[in-house]
Design a protein around this motif. Structure first.
Motif, PDB file in Angstrom:
ATOM      1  N   LEU A 293       0.825  -1.210   0.000  1.00 24.21           N
ATOM      2  CA  LEU A 293       0.000   0.000   0.000  1.00 24.21           C
ATOM      3  C   LEU A 293       0.859   1.260   0.000  1.00 24.21           C
ATOM      4  N   LEU A 294       1.968   1.243   0.750  1.00 23.17           N
ATOM      5  CA  LEU A 294       2.868   2.402   0.781  1.00 23.17           C
ATOM      6  C   LEU A 294       3.454   2.675  -0.600  1.00 23.17           C
ATOM      7  N   ALA A 295       3.823   1.612  -1.312  1.00 20.64           N
ATOM      8  CA  ALA A 295       4.369   1.796  -2.660  1.00 20.64           C
ATOM      9  C   ALA A 295       3.335   2.430  -3.583  1.00 20.64           C
ATOM     10  N   LYS A 296       2.085   2.043  -3.421  1.00 20.51           N
ATOM     11  CA  LYS A 296       1.031   2.602  -4.277  1.00 20.51           C
ATOM     12  C   LYS A 296       0.739   4.066  -3.946  1.00 20.51           C
ATOM     13  N   THR A 297       1.024   4.502  -2.717  1.00 24.46           N
ATOM     14  CA  THR A 297       0.780   5.904  -2.372  1.00 24.46           C
ATOM     15  C   THR A 297       1.693   6.860  -3.136  1.00 24.46           C
ATOM     16  N   SER A 298       2.739   6.348  -3.764  1.00 29.51           N
ATOM     17  CA  SER A 298       3.618   7.216  -4.562  1.00 29.51           C
ATOM     18  C   SER A 298       2.843   7.877  -5.699  1.00 29.51           C
ATOM     19  N   THR A 299       1.781   7.229  -6.175  1.00 31.58           N
ATOM     20  CA  THR A 299       0.982   7.823  -7.248  1.00 31.58           C
ATOM     21  C   THR A 299       0.241   9.070  -6.776  1.00 31.58           C
ATOM     22  N   VAL A 300       0.016   9.181  -5.471  1.00 33.08           N
ATOM     23  CA  VAL A 300      -0.620  10.365  -4.901  1.00 33.08           C
ATOM     24  C   VAL A 300       0.410  11.405  -4.505  1.00 33.08           C
ATOM     25  N   ILE A 301       1.534  10.953  -3.956  1.00 27.80           N
ATOM     26  CA  ILE A 301       2.545  11.859  -3.408  1.00 27.80           C
ATOM     27  C   ILE A 301       3.352  12.541  -4.505  1.00 27.80           C
ATOM     28  N   ASN A 302       3.701  11.813  -5.557  1.00 26.82           N
ATOM     29  CA  ASN A 302       4.555  12.384  -6.610  1.00 26.82           C
ATOM     30  C   ASN A 302       3.992  13.677  -7.197  1.00 26.82           C
ATOM     31  N   PRO A 303       2.707  13.738  -7.562  1.00 28.50           N
ATOM     32  CA  PRO A 303       2.198  15.010  -8.106  1.00 28.50           C
ATOM     33  C   PRO A 303       2.282  16.155  -7.110  1.00 28.50           C
ATOM     34  N   VAL A 304       2.101  15.864  -5.824  1.00 30.70           N
ATOM     35  CA  VAL A 304       2.142  16.916  -4.809  1.00 30.70           C
ATOM     36  C   VAL A 304       3.554  17.478  -4.672  1.00 30.70           C
ATOM     37  N   ILE A 305       4.549  16.589  -4.595  1.00 29.76           N
ATOM     38  CA  ILE A 305       5.931  17.036  -4.378  1.00 29.76           C
ATOM     39  C   ILE A 305       6.510  17.676  -5.621  1.00 29.76           C
ATOM     40  N   TYR A 306       6.403  16.991  -6.736  1.00 28.00           N
ATOM     41  CA  TYR A 306       7.130  17.410  -7.925  1.00 28.00           C
ATOM     42  C   TYR A 306       6.352  18.389  -8.802  1.00 28.00           C
ATOM     43  N   VAL A 307       5.073  18.564  -8.546  1.00 28.46           N
ATOM     44  CA  VAL A 307       4.286  19.457  -9.388  1.00 28.46           C
ATOM     45  C   VAL A 307       3.662  20.587  -8.580  1.00 28.46           C
ATOM     46  N   PHE A 308       2.844  20.249  -7.589  1.00 24.38           N
ATOM     47  CA  PHE A 308       2.116  21.298  -6.884  1.00 24.38           C
ATOM     48  C   PHE A 308       3.014  22.103  -5.950  1.00 24.38           C
ATOM     49  N   MET A 309       4.204  21.612  -5.629  1.00 22.23           N
ATOM     50  CA  MET A 309       5.180  22.424  -4.899  1.00 22.23           C
ATOM     51  C   MET A 309       6.099  23.162  -5.870  1.00 22.23           C
ATOM     52  N   ASN A 310       5.835  23.004  -7.161  1.00 24.58           N
ATOM     53  CA  ASN A 310       6.523  23.754  -8.199  1.00 24.58           C
ATOM     54  C   ASN A 310       5.744  25.047  -8.433  1.00 24.58           C
ATOM     55  N   LYS A 311       6.430  26.183  -8.349  1.00 27.01           N
ATOM     56  CA  LYS A 311       5.741  27.471  -8.385  1.00 27.01           C
ATOM     57  C   LYS A 311       4.968  27.688  -9.683  1.00 27.01           C
ATOM     58  N   GLN A 312       5.530  27.251 -10.800  1.00 23.13           N
ATOM     59  CA  GLN A 312       4.847  27.447 -12.074  1.00 23.13           C
ATOM     60  C   GLN A 312       3.515  26.705 -12.105  1.00 23.13           C
ATOM     61  N   PHE A 313       3.539  25.419 -11.757  1.00 24.06           N
ATOM     62  CA  PHE A 313       2.308  24.636 -11.760  1.00 24.06           C
ATOM     63  C   PHE A 313       1.324  25.172 -10.732  1.00 24.06           C
TER      64      PHE A 313
END
Length: 404
Positions: A293-313
């Motif tokens: 289950l933890l491995a599958k949570t990467s699909t939720v976490i990745n957009p938050v870290i790498y995109v929504f914490m990106n100022k442009q996005f």
């Protein structure tokens, strides 16, 4: 024939063809009874439902922003889109099957479906991991070594994306042709590589998979972001007022990235190694479902870290919510060449150029149209492409304050 990775406790006292087939070591018919209690299956189904739903929504939102706003269509952002696509495919082609299996308490789509599930989830998961490593290397190379023109950057990023898919195929196709195999995992509601097989064939594959698809990407990420932090620390003593804040911001981002990477994937890797090299029964079906289950949570976490914490996005996301045109952030636009000597602090002799350098080191991304506000010590008309003296070579940059 797929050997099951789960115990047969779910078949105790049950006389059925399904359990008889499972006792012989393969999936019979199109079902397989789980070893979890009904309450356990319900908890797993709820978790998978949340993961699948939020992972789907987050990654669809990323793709929507990328398609809607042209300012996001830069070479480096293609790597972020590649990560979102691979995570989205997991949510669409993988999670629904394990969710359905958990709600019904048994695997529903038979041996062929189990092989497909194991292959697809492994493929998309490794694509995501390799893309994260390629992304960190691209950030590192953009700052530390000379880069080429924008048109060439598209080719380089496209090569990195292609590499992530080819590399993943290299490591996920072999189980389909006899080097290890895909089978039921944990309580029998998901499928993956057969971690419990004790044959030399299976063990050799698992060791290679662990080294080249988990440890290697992690080392690349740590090395590249570590060098980025070192570059910032080298100049933090020169101008504390400007660099300390950026250093803390970059450090926070790096720590979050590394911790989330380890939180999502390290438990799964440890579980796989314990199941492979430990005594039989060391990893129980109930315990094995948590790392999965933890491995599958990467699909939720990745957009938050790498995109929504990106100022442009983030700016585009706010613009989408308010139905307005996103404002552009601070940036420096030029040709995208960075000399290594300049990035190491050579040829910086005045406070004014020090401020410029600190801004460049701490800002990674693509150019926008507006000029940055570097503070009261920097004049808006300053030409940073010229060194402070005739002994210094020109430095061309293409870095924005939106990247980290």
């Amino acid at each position: 024939m797929i050997v099951s990775n789960v115990s047969l406790s779910g078949c105790a006292g049950v006389n059925s063809p399904v359990c008889a087939a499972a006792g012989e070591g393969h999936l019979g018919g199109d079902t397989y009874q789980t070893t979890l209690t009904p309450t356990g299956n319900l908890v797993v189904a709820v978790c998978l439902g949340f993961i699948g739903t939020f992972g789907l929504l987050n990654n669809l939102l990323v793709l929507t922003l990328f398609c809607r706003y042209k300012m996001l269509r830069s070479p480096i952002n293609l790597l972020l889109i590649n990560i979102s696509i691979s995570d989205l495919l997991v949510c669409v082609l993988g999670t629904p099957f394990s969710f359905a299996a958990s709600t019904q308490g048994r695997w529903l789509i038979g041996e062929g479906g189990c092989m497909w599930y194991g292959f697809a989830n492994s493929l998309f998961g490794i694509v995501s991991l390799i893309s994260l490593a390629v992304l960190s290397y691209e950030r590192y190379s953009t700052m530390m070594v000379p880069t080429e023109a924008d048109s060439s950057n598209y080719r380089k990023i496209s090569l990195g994306i292609t590499l992530s898919w080819v590399y993943s195929l290299i490591w996920t196709v072999p189980p389909l042709f006899g080097w290890s195999k895909y089978g039921l995992e944990g309580p029998g509601t998901t499928c993956s590589v057969d971690w419990t097989a004790k044959t030399a064939n299976s063990i050799s594959y698992i060791i290679c998979l662990f080294i080249f698809c988990l440890i290697a990407p992690f080392l690349v990420i740590v090395f590249c972001y570590g060098k980025l932090l070192c570059a910032i620390r080298q100049v933090s003593g020169i101008n504390t007022s400007m660099s300390r804040k950026r250093e803390q911001r970059v450090l926070f981002m790096v720590v979050v990235m590394v911790i989330c990477y380890l939180l999502c994937w390290l438990p799964y890797g440890i579980m796989a190694l314990l199941a492979t090299f430990g005594p039989p029964g060391l990893v129980t079906p109930v315990a094995s479902i948590i790392p999965s289950l933890l491995a599958k949570t990467s699909t939720v976490i990745n957009p938050v870290i790498y995109v929504f914490m990106n100022k442009q996005f983030y700016r585009c996301f706010r613009a989408l919510l308010h139905c307005e045109v996103p404002r552009r952030g601070s940036s420096i636009k030029s040709s995208s060449k960075i000399t290594t000597k300049a990035m190491r602090g050579i040829a910086i002799t005045s406070p004014r150029h020090i401020n410029d350098f600190l801004f460049l080191v701490a800002s990674l991304g693509q150019p926008a149209a507006s000029m940055p506000q570097l503070g009261p010590y920097v004049e808006p008309t300053l030409d940073i492409t010229k060194g402070p003296s005739s002994d210094n070579k020109p430095v061309d940059v293409s870095i924005a304050d939106d990247w980290l």
